[in-house]
Design a protein around this motif. Structure first.
Motif: not given
Length: 227
Positions: A98-114
């Motif tokens: 989960l951590y590795i996936v989230l880090e990859t998604l964050f790095t590539n702007n695939a997650i909308n934190l808003r």
């Protein structure tokens, strides 16, 4: 190419599943695990079909060593811990993934934190109101009464409401400024929401969660301008 487009999941689906985490934590562990499983599966498909690179930074390497250490120690002491706990130590790898996936998604702007912040804001505010209602009226919105003289709200027979609010509240506070970005009343609403969360955490009979939340808010106020 057509098959690739049909299988390739969208960012919207990934963000929808990510925003469900605060909600699933209220419903129960079964829903949390199902949500996590779906999120990991869809995210891995997204990473694969978009050829995103998974980079193992120092923190990732430390976490890998940590989880491997847990698995090795429980396996070597299987007679003491038992087969069930050894299996559980292996299943803990899902959190590393989960951590590795989230880090990859964050790095590539695939997650909308808003969206996640707003989801957390809605959930923690609702839980806070529910706890206060249970304290004042003797039952919450679903009719649950305090469990063993503890204010538990929606969690009914689990005294984890204070911990839930404390762990998600900082995300919620950021959600206020995303939701009310152009409102001149956002600072008043922010103060009200912070006070609401503090009162609810205090009433939830978990003093440690209350203290941690209070300290977190004080630190947040000190660095507020930079944020």
């Amino acid at each position: 190419m057509l098959l690739h487009k049909k299988i390739n999941p969208s960012k919207k689906l990934i963000n929808f599943l990510f925003c469900l985490f605060p909600i699933s934590l209220v419903i129960g562990s079964l829903i949390v695990n199902l949500n996590m499983l779906l999120f990991l599966l869809i995210s891995l498909l997204y990473i694969k079909f978009n050829s995103l690179k998974i980079k193992f930074k120092h923190i990732s390497k430390i976490l890998v060593c940590f989880f491997v250490f847990i698995i090795i120690t429980t396996s070597l002491n299987i007679e003491t811990f038992g087969y069930e706990n050894t299996l559980k130590s292996v299943l803990l790898l899902r959190f590393l993934l989960l951590y590795i996936v989230l880090e990859t998604l964050f790095t590539n702007n695939a997650i909308n934190l808003r969206q996640f912040f707003i989801s957390s804001l809605i959930c923690t505010t609702f839980i806070s109101f529910d706890l206060i209602i249970q304290y004042v009226f003797g039952h919450n919105l679903l009719g649950y009464e305090p469990w063993e003289n503890m204010i538990t709200g929606m969690f009914e027979h689990e005294a984890i409401a204070g911990s839930y609010i404390q762990k998600l509240s900082l995300f919620s506070f950021f959600g206020i400024f995303f939701l009310l970005k152009d409102s001149k009343y956002k600072y008043y609403i922010f103060s009200f929401i912070v006070l609401l969360h503090l009162i609810a955490t205090f009433l939830a009979n978990n003093r440690m969660s209350f203290i941690i939340l209070l300290i977190s808010i004080i630190i947040l106020l000190f660095i507020f301008k930079k944020i």
